[in-house]
Design a protein around this motif. Structure first.
Motif, mmCIF file in Angstrom:
data_model
loop_
_atom_site.group_PDB
_atom_site.id
_atom_site.type_symbol
_atom_site.label_atom_id
_atom_site.label_comp_id
_atom_site.label_asym_id
_atom_site.label_seq_id
_atom_site.Cartn_x
_atom_site.Cartn_y
_atom_site.Cartn_z
ATOM 1 N N SER A 360 -3.853 0.273 4.813
ATOM 2 C CA SER A 360 -5.219 0.541 5.532
ATOM 3 C C SER A 360 -4.941 1.565 6.770
ATOM 4 N N ARG A 361 -3.577 1.560 7.264
ATOM 5 C CA ARG A 361 -3.425 2.657 8.381
ATOM 6 C C ARG A 361 -1.574 3.011 8.517
ATOM 7 N N ILE A 362 -1.439 4.002 8.898
ATOM 8 C CA ILE A 362 -0.046 4.411 8.990
ATOM 9 C C ILE A 362 0.240 4.914 10.620
ATOM 10 N N TYR A 369 -3.083 6.522 11.809
ATOM 11 C CA TYR A 369 -3.909 7.262 10.689
ATOM 12 C C TYR A 369 -4.544 6.228 10.098
ATOM 13 N N GLU A 370 -5.826 6.259 10.070
ATOM 14 C CA GLU A 370 -6.492 5.293 9.272
ATOM 15 C C GLU A 370 -6.893 5.713 7.778
ATOM 16 N N ILE A 371 -6.752 4.867 6.808
ATOM 17 C CA ILE A 371 -6.928 5.073 5.354
ATOM 18 C C ILE A 371 -8.181 4.368 5.134
ATOM 19 N N PRO A 372 -9.346 5.343 4.520
ATOM 20 C CA PRO A 372 -10.393 5.031 4.196
ATOM 21 C C PRO A 372 -10.739 3.795 3.172
ATOM 22 N N SER A 376 -17.697 3.328 0.156
ATOM 23 C CA SER A 376 -18.753 2.866 -0.339
ATOM 24 C C SER A 376 -18.964 1.463 0.057
ATOM 25 N N ILE A 377 -17.935 0.845 0.185
ATOM 26 C CA ILE A 377 -17.962 -0.681 0.406
ATOM 27 C C ILE A 377 -17.050 -0.949 1.756
ATOM 28 N N PRO A 378 -17.685 -0.957 3.039
ATOM 29 C CA PRO A 378 -16.755 -1.165 4.192
ATOM 30 C C PRO A 378 -15.985 -1.990 4.241
ATOM 31 N N ALA A 382 -9.392 -2.528 -0.570
ATOM 32 C CA ALA A 382 -8.469 -1.569 -1.767
ATOM 33 C C ALA A 382 -9.458 -0.399 -1.997
ATOM 34 N N GLY A 383 -8.951 0.660 -2.210
ATOM 35 C CA GLY A 383 -9.870 1.632 -2.707
ATOM 36 C C GLY A 383 -9.780 1.660 -4.085
ATOM 37 N N PRO A 384 -11.002 2.442 -4.860
ATOM 38 C CA PRO A 384 -11.301 2.025 -6.434
ATOM 39 C C PRO A 384 -10.107 2.561 -7.123
ATOM 40 N N ILE A 385 -9.436 3.697 -6.911
ATOM 41 C CA ILE A 385 -8.227 3.699 -7.809
ATOM 42 C C ILE A 385 -7.197 2.758 -7.849
#
Length: 410
Positions: A360-362, A369-372, A376-378, A382-385
């Motif tokens: 989620s962040r580095i 640095y935030e990882i989005p 679409s789902i705040p 986990a991301g869709p991939i």
């Protein structure tokens, strides 16, 4: 004289232990006695010679909801001795218990040790399955070669591991997310303080039931980019699974935790080229400088461990054909710029224990640095991939999706 596992000592320990084990020769395959393990000029591991000495006092199973990774062990273990004079001896399945080794064994002094990690899964039909076990054996042989420890036929070793699973099949927990973790280990047992190649060694496999890595669903982690320490370097052994690679990582890991981050992001060089996440391979999904959607992981340049999950993800996503998939160098300055420009989509680690772990962040050079993840789902962790890769590989591991990567232990 070269030292080896003291079988008679082990037997004595088992007999003396209150309520302990008694070694029996109740086998379906193999030879007459452990004392004959080095008779003849055998050079390779032969599963057809395997001998079983099963416990008469099986342990009580721990409720699966109470399992803690690496704390509970099954009834049995697999051992195979090796000497330079006789080669590999008879594979033995015996009650789990202590190893009896001389204090001068070179494994204790010079880290002559390599290991593997793989899992056995119980599918919905009750079958026990392994995930690409031949890949683990290939990697273990590569690690052994680097240490000048004895190599072996991976297919024969897998057959021996299957026999261990048959002996301890009741320890493979039911339920998606539950599994039996297997730890093959190869050590030098030479009892000398001299630094030279081993003349005796021991291959053994122990097993530990474990629960889901994410028991309540995905939980994204934070990374601290360590600018002072490196995990591996060119010409080193970063691409081998050696115990010596792991102990030095504990200090930086503790330092990252003390700063409020959950894992270390390992980099190398002035540009901070990405290496690994903790003990996992690293993947970045972004829109690259050319505007392409791309999944990137550092290349196998000798500093990166060739993970089986890593290899599976690369093959899987390339077969999807939906975005570019690359093995190439990528550095933190590129990651920081992509984050600032809104091109950084997902970051995750990959390995046997977790399959994938979303990030989620580095933290890098004083900035988070935030990882989005999934815009679409705040609330998504986990991301869709990342989630799709996880579910796809999970389905293969548990036999829900037919695949030659899943090996049934019949």
């Amino acid at each position: 004289m070269a030292s080896s596992l003291c079988l008679s000592g082990l037997a004595a320990i088992h007999r003396r232990a209150p309520g302990g084990f008694r070694l029996l020769h109740s086998t379906t395959r193999c030879a007459t006695s452990a004392n004959n393990a080095h008779v003849g000029a055998r050079t390779g591991i032969q599963a057809s010679l395997l001998q079983k000495s099963l416990t008469t006092a099986p342990k009580a199973l721990v409720p699966k909801e109470e399992l803690v990774f690496g704390h509970v062990f099954t009834d049995h273990m697999l051992t195979v001795e090796w000497t330079a004079k006789h080669g590999w001896g008879i594979p033995l399945i015996k009650p789990y218990g202590p190893l009896v080794l001389d204090p001068s064994c070179s494994v204790f002094h010079y880290a002559f040790e390599c290991f593997e990690g793989l899992k056995a899964y119980r599918d919905s039909q009750g079958n026990i399955r392994l995930f690409r076990p031949e890949k683990n054996m290939e990697r273990m042989n590569s690690s052994a070669e680097r240490l000048h420890l004895p190599q072996f036929d991976g297919r024969e070793a897998v057959e021996c591991i299957k026999e261990l699973l048959r002996a301890d099949k009741r320890w493979v927990p039911e339920g998606r997310g539950y599994s039996l973790y297997l730890r093959p280990t190869l050590i030098s047992t030479e009892n000398t303080l001299g630094v030279h190649r081993a003349n005796s060694a021991l291959l053994y496999v122990i097993a530990s039931p474990c629960g889901p890595y994410f028991p309540t669903g995905f939980k994204a982690i934070s990374l601290y980019c360590d600018e002072s320490n490196v995990r591996a370097w060119p010409g080193g052994v970063g691409n081998k699974k050696l115990g010596a690679n792991y102990a030095p990582s504990v200090g930086p890991q503790v330092a990252a935790e003390n700063k409020g981050y959950q894992q270390v992001l390992w980099t190398i060089g002035e540009d901070h080229e990405l290496m690994e996440v903790g003990t996992m391979n690293m993947f970045v999904f972004w829109r690259n400088e050319s505007g392409e959607r791309e999944l990137v992981t550092p290349p196998l340049d000798g500093t990166i461990l060739p993970g089986i999950t890593r290899d599976s993800i690369l093959e899987l996503t390339r077969n999807w054909g939906e975005f570019k998939v690359s093995e190439r160098k990528i550095n933190m300055k590129q990651i920081a710029r992509a984050s600032d420009e809104g091109r950084l989509l997902e970051v995750f680690g990959a390995g046997t224990a977790c399959v994938v772990t979303p990030v989620s962040r580095i933290h890098f050079q004083g900035k988070d640095y935030e990882i989005p993840l999934n815009p679409s789902i705040p609330s998504a962790q986990a991301g869709p991939i990342t989630a799709r890769i996880y579910e796809t590989l999970f389905a293969v591991q548990y036999g829900e999706t037919p695949s030659n990567w899943s090996v049934v232990v019949d």
